[in-house]
Design a protein around this motif. Structure first.
Motif, PDB file in Angstrom:
ATOM      1  N   PHE A  56       0.839  -1.199   0.000  1.00  0.00           N
ATOM      2  CA  PHE A  56       0.000   0.000   0.000  1.00  0.00           C
ATOM      3  C   PHE A  56       0.878   1.255   0.000  1.00  0.00           C
ATOM      4  O   PHE A  56       0.680   2.177  -0.791  1.00  0.00           O
ATOM      5  CB  PHE A  56      -0.932  -0.003   1.213  1.00  0.00           C
ATOM      6  CG  PHE A  56      -1.631   1.313   1.425  1.00  0.00           C
ATOM      7  CD1 PHE A  56      -2.676   1.691   0.605  1.00  0.00           C
ATOM      8  CD2 PHE A  56      -1.209   2.184   2.418  1.00  0.00           C
ATOM      9  CE1 PHE A  56      -3.301   2.908   0.777  1.00  0.00           C
ATOM     10  CE2 PHE A  56      -1.826   3.410   2.598  1.00  0.00           C
ATOM     11  CZ  PHE A  56      -2.885   3.774   1.770  1.00  0.00           C
ATOM     12  N   PHE A  57       1.875   1.262   0.877  1.00  0.00           N
ATOM     13  CA  PHE A  57       2.737   2.444   0.931  1.00  0.00           C
ATOM     14  C   PHE A  57       3.592   2.566  -0.337  1.00  0.00           C
ATOM     15  O   PHE A  57       3.991   3.661  -0.722  1.00  0.00           O
ATOM     16  CB  PHE A  57       3.625   2.410   2.173  1.00  0.00           C
ATOM     17  CG  PHE A  57       2.882   2.793   3.425  1.00  0.00           C
ATOM     18  CD1 PHE A  57       2.268   4.031   3.533  1.00  0.00           C
ATOM     19  CD2 PHE A  57       2.793   1.923   4.497  1.00  0.00           C
ATOM     20  CE1 PHE A  57       1.580   4.400   4.668  1.00  0.00           C
ATOM     21  CE2 PHE A  57       2.104   2.276   5.643  1.00  0.00           C
ATOM     22  CZ  PHE A  57       1.497   3.521   5.732  1.00  0.00           C
ATOM     23  N   PHE A  58       3.862   1.417  -1.000  1.00  0.00           N
ATOM     24  CA  PHE A  58       4.580   1.448  -2.275  1.00  0.00           C
ATOM     25  C   PHE A  58       3.762   2.236  -3.296  1.00  0.00           C
ATOM     26  O   PHE A  58       4.296   3.062  -4.042  1.00  0.00           O
ATOM     27  CB  PHE A  58       4.812   0.012  -2.752  1.00  0.00           C
ATOM     28  CG  PHE A  58       5.554  -0.107  -4.059  1.00  0.00           C
ATOM     29  CD1 PHE A  58       6.699   0.625  -4.298  1.00  0.00           C
ATOM     30  CD2 PHE A  58       5.113  -0.986  -5.036  1.00  0.00           C
ATOM     31  CE1 PHE A  58       7.389   0.489  -5.492  1.00  0.00           C
ATOM     32  CE2 PHE A  58       5.797  -1.123  -6.230  1.00  0.00           C
ATOM     33  CZ  PHE A  58       6.938  -0.380  -6.458  1.00  0.00           C
ATOM     34  N   VAL A  59       2.455   1.994  -3.290  1.00  0.00           N
ATOM     35  CA  VAL A  59       1.591   2.727  -4.211  1.00  0.00           C
ATOM     36  C   VAL A  59       1.602   4.213  -3.857  1.00  0.00           C
ATOM     37  O   VAL A  59       1.734   5.079  -4.730  1.00  0.00           O
ATOM     38  CB  VAL A  59       0.159   2.153  -4.161  1.00  0.00           C
ATOM     39  CG1 VAL A  59      -0.783   3.017  -4.974  1.00  0.00           C
ATOM     40  CG2 VAL A  59       0.160   0.727  -4.677  1.00  0.00           C
ATOM     41  N   HIS A  92       8.283  10.998  -0.541  1.00  0.00           N
ATOM     42  CA  HIS A  92       8.552   9.893  -1.466  1.00  0.00           C
ATOM     43  C   HIS A  92       9.702   9.049  -0.927  1.00  0.00           C
ATOM     44  O   HIS A  92       9.590   7.832  -0.808  1.00  0.00           O
ATOM     45  CB  HIS A  92       8.880  10.434  -2.860  1.00  0.00           C
ATOM     46  CG  HIS A  92       9.534   9.420  -3.754  1.00  0.00           C
ATOM     47  ND1 HIS A  92       8.862   8.314  -4.217  1.00  0.00           N
ATOM     48  CD2 HIS A  92      10.792   9.320  -4.243  1.00  0.00           C
ATOM     49  CE1 HIS A  92       9.678   7.593  -4.967  1.00  0.00           C
ATOM     50  NE2 HIS A  92      10.859   8.172  -4.992  1.00  0.00           N
ATOM     51  N   ALA A  93      10.794   9.721  -0.566  1.00  0.00           N
ATOM     52  CA  ALA A  93      11.950   8.970  -0.072  1.00  0.00           C
ATOM     53  C   ALA A  93      11.621   8.305   1.255  1.00  0.00           C
ATOM     54  O   ALA A  93      11.909   7.118   1.460  1.00  0.00           O
ATOM     55  CB  ALA A  93      13.138   9.917   0.094  1.00  0.00           C
ATOM     56  N   THR A  94      11.002   9.055   2.151  1.00  0.00           N
ATOM     57  CA  THR A  94      10.689   8.495   3.463  1.00  0.00           C
ATOM     58  C   THR A  94       9.779   7.278   3.322  1.00  0.00           C
ATOM     59  O   THR A  94       9.997   6.240   3.952  1.00  0.00           O
ATOM     60  CB  THR A  94      10.006   9.565   4.324  1.00  0.00           C
ATOM     61  OG1 THR A  94      10.828  10.727   4.343  1.00  0.00           O
ATOM     62  CG2 THR A  94       9.797   9.074   5.727  1.00  0.00           C
ATOM     63  N   THR A  95       8.752   7.417   2.473  1.00  0.00           N
ATOM     64  CA  THR A  95       7.810   6.317   2.308  1.00  0.00           C
ATOM     65  C   THR A  95       8.504   5.099   1.710  1.00  0.00           C
ATOM     66  O   THR A  95       8.345   3.983   2.200  1.00  0.00           O
ATOM     67  CB  THR A  95       6.660   6.773   1.388  1.00  0.00           C
ATOM     68  OG1 THR A  95       6.073   7.941   1.955  1.00  0.00           O
ATOM     69  CG2 THR A  95       5.617   5.704   1.257  1.00  0.00           C
ATOM     70  N   MET A  96       9.268   5.318   0.654  1.00  0.00           N
ATOM     71  CA  MET A  96       9.888   4.180  -0.011  1.00  0.00           C
ATOM     72  C   MET A  96      10.894   3.471   0.890  1.00  0.00           C
ATOM     73  O   MET A  96      10.957   2.250   0.926  1.00  0.00           O
ATOM     74  CB  MET A  96      10.581   4.640  -1.295  1.00  0.00           C
ATOM     75  CG  MET A  96       9.612   4.977  -2.398  1.00  0.00           C
ATOM     76  SD  MET A  96       8.514   3.597  -2.771  1.00  0.00           S
ATOM     77  CE  MET A  96       7.758   4.134  -4.276  1.00  0.00           C
ATOM     78  N   VAL A  97      11.658   4.235   1.654  1.00  0.00           N
ATOM     79  CA  VAL A  97      12.686   3.616   2.495  1.00  0.00           C
ATOM     80  C   VAL A  97      12.063   2.980   3.737  1.00  0.00           C
ATOM     81  O   VAL A  97      12.268   1.801   4.013  1.00  0.00           O
ATOM     82  CB  VAL A  97      13.750   4.662   2.888  1.00  0.00           C
ATOM     83  CG1 VAL A  97      14.654   4.114   3.975  1.00  0.00           C
ATOM     84  CG2 VAL A  97      14.564   5.057   1.682  1.00  0.00           C
ATOM     85  N   PHE A  98      11.296   3.777   4.470  1.00  0.00           N
ATOM     86  CA  PHE A  98      10.860   3.313   5.786  1.00  0.00           C
ATOM     87  C   PHE A  98       9.531   2.569   5.744  1.00  0.00           C
ATOM     88  O   PHE A  98       9.242   1.787   6.636  1.00  0.00           O
ATOM     89  CB  PHE A  98      10.729   4.498   6.747  1.00  0.00           C
ATOM     90  CG  PHE A  98      12.038   5.137   7.079  1.00  0.00           C
ATOM     91  CD1 PHE A  98      12.872   4.568   8.025  1.00  0.00           C
ATOM     92  CD2 PHE A  98      12.447   6.289   6.451  1.00  0.00           C
ATOM     93  CE1 PHE A  98      14.084   5.137   8.333  1.00  0.00           C
ATOM     94  CE2 PHE A  98      13.661   6.880   6.751  1.00  0.00           C
ATOM     95  CZ  PHE A  98      14.482   6.296   7.697  1.00  0.00           C
ATOM     96  N   LEU A  99       8.706   2.872   4.745  1.00  0.00           N
ATOM     97  CA  LEU A  99       7.369   2.288   4.746  1.00  0.00           C
ATOM     98  C   LEU A  99       7.160   1.292   3.624  1.00  0.00           C
ATOM     99  O   LEU A  99       6.125   0.654   3.551  1.00  0.00           O
ATOM    100  CB  LEU A  99       6.308   3.395   4.652  1.00  0.00           C
ATOM    101  CG  LEU A  99       6.408   4.490   5.699  1.00  0.00           C
ATOM    102  CD1 LEU A  99       5.280   5.482   5.549  1.00  0.00           C
ATOM    103  CD2 LEU A  99       6.411   3.918   7.098  1.00  0.00           C
ATOM    104  N   GLY A 139       3.485   4.480  10.304  1.00  0.00           N
ATOM    105  CA  GLY A 139       3.352   4.852   8.898  1.00  0.00           C
ATOM    106  C   GLY A 139       2.148   5.738   8.670  1.00  0.00           C
ATOM    107  O   GLY A 139       2.207   6.747   7.960  1.00  0.00           O
ATOM    108  N   ILE A 140       1.024   5.376   9.305  1.00  0.00           N
ATOM    109  CA  ILE A 140      -0.176   6.205   9.157  1.00  0.00           C
ATOM    110  C   ILE A 140       0.078   7.582   9.769  1.00  0.00           C
ATOM    111  O   ILE A 140      -0.243   8.615   9.185  1.00  0.00           O
ATOM    112  CB  ILE A 140      -1.378   5.512   9.836  1.00  0.00           C
ATOM    113  CG1 ILE A 140      -1.732   4.242   9.066  1.00  0.00           C
ATOM    114  CG2 ILE A 140      -2.566   6.442   9.901  1.00  0.00           C
ATOM    115  CD1 ILE A 140      -2.774   3.389   9.743  1.00  0.00           C
TER     116      ILE A 140
END
Lengths: 659, 407, 369
Positions: A56-59, A92-99, A139-140
């Protein structure tokens, strides 16, 4: 099959009516429905939830990336304004790396480490559940900032003093720091859990050097996490105190040095890069041998080079800071150390290539992703060498050349490995094979899209386009073949193709779920222990814990080598092996009981974080929830009791649940 | 709209192409008739950048060759060992001799690269033969250059300017970089690699230009909202032209005699002087007008506008002071007559009226600068960048007339 | 499975959560309203949990009769003691009153749960366990907090009262005792419970007694004096020694990798070197409004401090004061950092200078363009 065995009640204790516990019985009886997911401590269910959340976070992160590329497709873009663009690339970076990548690795590690080492669950099942919920809530929480005045806007590296209250007046950075703090807790607990599992719960006969490579790499990663997360935790605390409580850790006028943040961040940040990439190395080291029909070439070299990367990875952080004025001695030392780490990485590429060499290659989608990883990661690794050369890095750092480099490493490396793993292990997790036909669309569109998006960025960077700019101007674009206008447009078109490619994966999942046929027991003729059980595995994983004699145990049970001719022939199939295991099944299997407390405890963390941002009394409420959760957890009996079971089960089944 | 500078040499073009081996063949023709971006990192114009370039070209070559070898090996394996119904191969677990060889070879290559890298690192950090010192201070979102007194260059009083760094050619110039707020990074790709400007620290960065000309650069450390608009240029002048430039900067202030420009001076004294210094400007009562940016902006500084029209750009080099035609005339001038064209400054005919007026009318609309007053609480009401001043059209008319006299 | 009471509270809690979300997004996240709603939701959720857990306090119809004999309890006594404290508090001090209220509330909660659990079933062991499952998650943290607070408070009173060296000794002794005790208990698990409890009790009483003693004898004179002098802040930039400010001169940050200039006091002469330029100079340029660090090195026999005289600044209407900043007195061979932020340009020569306190005729000019 009934799962629960009640301990037989001593005669002196009168029967206790279960109704007296109301809705708050321990949720031991829930095998289906939402409660079986919410309160589960089963590593497989948690692994699937990790994976689903991560996708989901990838999307989310992917849509952010597409917006970034749309903004930059043409000069003076108008899709996003400067503020929104800064939030977009930060998140974008935070989500892709951490989430995405980190929890996706957790998904595979959670699901497959116990299976690969022949264990029934992880060492601390409730902590495992807590880790997932903390990650989800963190994440949320991180993304809530979008709706509460704007997300973090300082870049994922969040350099001080630009992250301070004066320069970033919205609450975005607060949400970022506290959200990462929460997901960091999740990573730390997960690391401890998996390390203990691997060190203590391997099947009899499985020495460390007979452990599957994925487990090995994932274990190295857990050690990296164990030492890296405390560093970022400290840094985030400093940032939080600076922003919310008037501390001056990065305030120059008070005698501080802003480079402190950079050192702390990159001492965490560089091992983090290996945290992201090593599991994918592990995954393709499983996939390549299976589809080459021969063992991994130089297993000890792959393992030790992984461990070496884990060690040397701690000595190269300052290569992110070659331009920040460290002085020539530090720069020279870190430059050479960075070149040194290229050697063990190169060893892996050699071993994968040699694994293919002389094999009998089957080009399934999983295999295609794995082979693409070798090539794409090599491109990223080599551009990495060009900026290990510090003087050359001062021209390249903070330009699109670096963006190209790490996307080749992380997209071409980490994410291609993850997709390879998904195609490879999907039948194991869900009992259905993902469609190869749609999978091919998925692979080729992703491979083409990825090269179209990130390939041109090499040119953009070397032509001097810096990163993190919300617009680029035609005045500095140049003409001719290497002009920025053309290649920016190509990269943006590539990103759309890439997005469509990823969309095909989700289509594949839907189609497979609707129409996919049941997968055979051993669809790939695989080699390692996780395939020596049903698809999907039973709750207790193995009917009997196997005794391991070889690195590729499953393969060696299926095949025998003729010593004279060297010919290899099949002696039995997976069905026979499983049937034999079921015949010799263990009499009493102890499985952990589900629990409410992990989710309660995890819920307290975002409440504290909210309170720190908006009002301290709320933080106290959150603190009380956490304390309540801790003690409820600690006092919860280790074994689910009679009165928790409803209706009382017949005392004849195999599995006993313990906390 | 297009950048213009001397065409890259054939060698440079080849170097750039090595990155994209396949399309390279197709582009020779194209690349021959057009120039690369002004911030091309493969086109050194001074000894420091040249040192980097000499180091990175062989490294890129080696990397390219290694990449091709790996790709070829994988490609061959895919072709040769695909499943054609052959028997299950022998279950070999590796050949340690091969492994060790293939570990040592890259290690040796890297060791050689390492030796040259270390040497270049120390060569680039050499400072003891510095000939000229300029203090470079970054702030959101522009650069300030101050020239300390250096009699040998005719600098008898400190010179402060912004946006465009002016240096003499063939002179080893030491930039002493720092910052007033967040971290910025100073980067003129054709002269040297980038070096961060960190508040509280002074970082040394040596540059030297071989030929007169204008060299583009860009802040490369993310520094907030208008990071993308924080540009800069280095202008190299011949030694004689540089002396002329210094004399021009040190020339005393001449108050406009009368007319629109004189009224503009009054508007300036009323509004702009709160932040912007013009050296020598006096108030009506004869007292010197001293700007107090420390009371109005977070960074505590605003560009010094003395001799504004001797520069080509304004607002952190985001906008040109020259109309596109005049700009092209200066940027594309040959090294021989570049100096005289640059020193001519901005004439009334060449002035980019559109952007300058737009800027005076509503600066935050032209450049994102956290102008929202609601966000000033954390800064004690101080602005970051130029605020909206609510000037009337006639004030703007007068101000433009005044500003054009500042040269 | 949901009882009437629990349904009510669950509904209320859901309503609260929705209004909280609406408040956060539409009204104002940092308002008191949002905070109140935020506290309201978990509070009502807790009530719902209690209602669910206790089946609205109804004894189960199908269960055997409740235990006839209620378990012995101290809560009536505690409630009475709480009431007494409240009464005493109303006439003496508010703190006692608050303590009394807390005791009464705690006693009533415990009492209620106790009497409810006593009637849950006929099995006292099961009833005790039920009580534990509800109350222990609350009791343990509260008791642990109180216990830790007592230990910290007592120990800190002792440490503040005794002299510095005695404090070090005391700390070592105390830590060793804890360590030895812990090791002893760990290696001899067979020790009698009463013995262990006795040792702990003696230790606790001793600690509390020490704390009371420390509190009554007051803080040691040295600390009182330091507090009255503003601890370790400078008050003067003169040549004389400042008792506390200069005491730790050599413990300060001495040098950093990048400074704007180095100022040395060599054999009675003050010289400066600008970073990046090895030549000696008597003037340095500092960018306006920029925190800039200068290293001061003392290469002359004796203790000296560097003083930056930065003109004057208005402190009130019509009142101006000299602005000066200085290092500590540092001995020969030592160095120290001085960070200056100068907001106004130096208009005339000599507006800003660096000098050594007590030395005439030696100065470095600071130019701020």
């Amino acid at each position: 099959m009934a799962i629960i065995e009640r301990p037989s009640a001593p005669a002196t204790v009168p029967a206790i009516p279960s109704a007296s516990l109301g809705a708050l019985k321990r949720p031991v009886t829930t095998q289906h429905g939402w409660r079986s997911w919410l309160f589960t401590v089963d590593h497989k269910k948690l692994g699937i939830m990790y994976g689903a959340t991560a996708l989901f976070f990838f999307v989310v992160g992917g849509l952010e990336a597409v917006l970034i590329r749309l903004q930059l497709a043409l000069p003076d873009g108008r899709v996003l304004n400067a503020d929104l663009y800064n939030q977009m690339f930060t998140m974008h970076a935070t989500t892709m790396v951490f989430l995405f990548v980190m929890p996706m690795v957790s998904a595979f590690a959670n699901y497959f480490i116990p299976l690969q080492v022949g264990a029934r669950d992880v060492a601390f099942p409730r902590i495992n559940a807590f880790g997932f919920w903390a990650f989800l809530f963190g994440g949320i929480f991180l993304n809530l900032a979008w709706f509460l005045g704007g997300a973090a806007d300082g870049g994922w590296f969040m350099y001080a003093p630009n992250s301070g209250p004066v320069f970033s007046p919205s609450h975005g950075v607060d949400f970022w720091a506290l959200g990462l703090q929460i997901t960091g807790i999740a990573s730390l607990t997960g690391a401890v859990n998996l390390i203990v599992t691997v060190l203590n719960m391997r099947a009899p006969g499985m020495s460390l050097m007979k452990m599957p490579v994925f487990t090995w790499m994932a274990t190295v990663v857990q050690f990296l996490l164990l030492f890296a997360m405390p560093v970022i935790t400290v840094a985030l605390f400093l940032l939080m105190f600076q922003r919310n409580f008037g501390a001056t850790f990065f305030d120059v006028a008070a005698g501080a040095d802003p480079l402190l943040w950079q050192h702390l961040f990159w001492i965490f940040g560089h091992p983090e890069v290996y945290i992201l990439i090593l599991p994918s190395f592990g995954i393709i080291s499983e996939v390549l041998p299976v589809f080459s029909r021969k063992p991994l070439f130089g297993y000890p070299f792959v393992v030790f080079s992984g461990a070496a990367i884990g060690f040397v990875g701690w000595g190269v952080w300052a290569h992110h800071m070659f331009a920040s004025g460290l002085g020539p001695v530090s720069v020279a030392v870190f430059s050479v150390a960075t070149m040194a780490i290229a050697v063990p990485t190169g060893v892996k590429v050699v071993n994968w290539t040699m694994t293919l060499w002389g094999g009998k290659l089957q080009f399934t989608v999983a295999m295609k992703f794995a082979i693409a990883l070798i090539v794409l990661f090599t491109v990223g690794g080599l551009s990495g060498v060009t900026h290990a050369v510090a003087p050359s890095d001062t021209q390249q750092t903070d330009t699109y050349y670096i963006v190209a480099h790490f996307h080749y490493v992380l997209f071409g490396g980490a994410i291609f490995g993850i997709f390879s793993g998904m195609y490879y292990w999907w039948p194991k997790m869900f009992g259905k094979l993902l469609s190869e036909r749609i999978g091919n669309w998925n692979f080729w569109l992703m491979a083409i899209g990825m090269n179209l998006t990130f390939g041109p960025m090499h040119i953009l960077g070397l032509q001097g386009q810096p990163r993190r700019m919300y617009i680029w101007t035609e005045a500095r674009a140049g003409e001719g073949f290497f002009n920025l206008a053309f290649w920016n447009l190509v990269a943006s078109i590539g990103s759309i193709i890439l997005a469509v490619g990823v969309l095909f994966f989700f289509i594949n999942v839907l189609v497979t779920a609707r129409r996919g046929a049941q997968a055979p027991l051993d669809p790939w003729d695989a080699r390692s222990l996780e395939w020596m059980t049903s698809n999907p595995p039973k709750e207790h994983n193995f009917d009997s814990i196997p005794t391991v004699g070889h690195l590729d145990e499953f393969f060696h049970r299926k095949y025998a080598e003729d010593h004279q001719s060297g010919e290899i022939r099949k002696v039995q199939g997976a069905e026979e092996i499983l049937a034999e295991m079921e015949r010799n099944k263990d009499a009493h299997i102890h499985m952990p009981s589900p629990s409410y407390w992990p989710i309660v405890l995890a819920l307290g963390l975002p409440v504290i974080a909210f309170g720190l941002i908006y009002s301290i009394p709320v933080a106290i409420v959150g603190g009380l929830i956490v304390v309540l959760g801790c003690f409820g957890w600690a006092i919860e009996p280790s074994t689910a009791r009679d009165e928790d079971v409803d209706p009382p089960a017949a005392p004849s089944t195999e599995v006993v649940r313990h906390g | 709209m297009t950048s213009a500078r001397p065409r890259p040499t054939a060698v440079n073009r080849l170097g750039s192409m090595r990155r994209r081996v396949l399309p390279a063949l197709a582009l020779v023709a194209l690349a021959g008739c057009a120039s690369n971006a002004p911030q091309d990192t493969w086109d050194p114009a001074g000894p420091n950048a040249q040192m980097i370039d000499d180091l990175q070209r062989p490294v890129f070559a080696v990397a390219g060759i290694v990449g091709l070898i790996v790709a070829a090996a994988v490609g061959w394996a895919i072709f040769r060992f695909r499943d054609r119904g052959q028997a299950i191969p022998k279950q070999t677990h590796g050949k340690p001799v091969l492994e060790i060889t293939l570990t040592i070879i890259p290690a040796l290559i890297l060791a050689v690269i390492g030796v040259f890298t270390v040497r270049t690192v120390f060569d680039l950090s050499k400072t003891d033969d510095t000939e000229m010192v300029i203090n470079v201070t970054g702030q959101q979102w522009w650069w300030e250059y101050d020239y300390p007194v250096q009699e040998e260059f005719g600098i008898t009083q400190p010179i402060i300017t912004s946006g465009q760094l002016v240096i003499p050619v063939g002179t080893k110039v030491m930039l002493r970089q720092t910052s007033r707020d967040v971290i910025h990074s100073y980067w003129i790709p054709r002269l040297n690699g980038k070096r961060d400007a960190v508040p509280g620290r002074v970082h040394l960065n040596r540059i030297e230009a071989d030929e007169p000309g204008i060299y583009a650069g860009q802040c490369t450390e993310f520094c907030g909202l208008s990071h993308a608009n924080m540009r800069m240029e280095a202008v190299a002048l011949s030694k004689e032209d540089f002396a002329a430039w210094v004399a021009q900067q040190l020339a005393p202030y001449e108050s406009p005699a009368d007319g629109l420009a004189k009224e503009g001076e009054a508007v300036f004294l009323n509004q702009c002087v709160r932040c912007h210094q013009v050296n020598g400007l006096e108030r009506a009562d004869g007292s010197p007008a001293i700007a107090a940016p420390d009371e109005n902006v977070v960074s505590g500084a605003a560009p010094n506008l003395s001799k504004l029209m001797s520069r080509n750009t304004f607002a952190g080099a985001m906008f040109d002071l020259l109309t596109p035609a005049c700009r092209r005339d200066v940027w594309e001038a040959s090294p021989a007559d570049f100096g005289s064209k640059y020193l001519a400054g901005v004439s009334e005919d060449c002035l980019n009226q559109t952007d300058l007026r737009g800027w005076l009318r509503n600066a935050p609309e032209m450049k994102p600068m956290y102008a929202n007053p609601a966000l000033l609480a954390g800064t004690g009401g101080k602005y970051r960048g130029m605020p909206y001043l609510a000037l009337t059209e006639s004030d703007i008319e007068k101000l433009v007339a005044y500003l054009v006299t500042l040269k | 499975m949901f009882t009437t009471g629990s349904k009510f509270f669950i509904g209320l809690s859901a309503l609260g959560a929705v209004s909280f979300a609406v408040f956060m997004v539409l009204v104002n996240p940092s308002s008191i309203g949002a905070t109140a709603l935020f506290g309201f939701v978990p509070a009502v959720a807790l009530a719902a949990w209690l209602a669910l857990w206790s089946r609205d306090g109804e004894p189960d119809e199908s269960s055997p009769a409740a235990s006839a004999v209620p378990s012995p309890g101290m809560w009536p006594f505690m409630a009475a003691a709480g009431v007494a404290l409240v009464l005493v508090g109303t006439i003496t001090r508010p703190a006692v009153l608050i303590l009394g209220v807390v005791v009464v509330v705690a006693a009533f909660v415990e009492w209620t749960v106790q009497s409810w659990s006593d009637r849950a079933s006929a099995d006292p062991a099961h009833n005790a366990d039920l009580r534990g499952r509800i109350m222990q998650p609350l009791e343990f943290p509260v008791l642990a907090t109180i216990g830790s607070a007592v230990v910290i408070l007592s120990f800190s009173r002792i440490m503040l009262a005794v002299s510095k060296s005695a404090g070090a000794v005391l700390f070592i002794v105390f830590a060793s005792l804890v360590l030895v005790g812990g090791v002893l208990f760990a290696v001899r698990p067979g020790l009698k419970r009463s013995l262990v409890a006795g040792v702990c009790a003696v230790g606790a009483v001793g600690l509390v007694a020490g704390g009371v003693g420390g509190a009554s004898s007051g803080i040691r004179a040295e600390l009182v004096e330091a507090k009255s002098e503003g601890h370790y802040t400078h008050r003067t930039c003169g040549p004389e020694k400042d008792k506390y400010g200069d005491k730790h001169a050599l413990l300060g940050v001495s040098s950093r990798s990048a400074v704007i200039a180095t100022v040395e006091f060599v054999e009675g002469t003050l010289v400066a070197r600008v970073q990046g330029n090895p030549a000696e100079t008597d003037r340095i340029t500092i960018p306006r409004s920029n925190p800039s660090s200068i290293i001061f090195r003392n290469k002359t026999e004796g203790d000296f401090r560097l003083v930056a005289r930065l003109g004057t600044a208005p402190v009130a209407e019509g009142v101006v004061e000299e602005v000066e900043q200085c290092t500590q007195l540092i001995p020969s061979g030592a160095e120290q950092l001085l960070t200056l932020t100068i907001p106004k340009p130096s208009l005339e020569p000599g507006a800003y200078v660096l000098e050594v306190a007590g030395i005439e005729g030696q100065s470095i000019e600071v130019i701020v363009p």
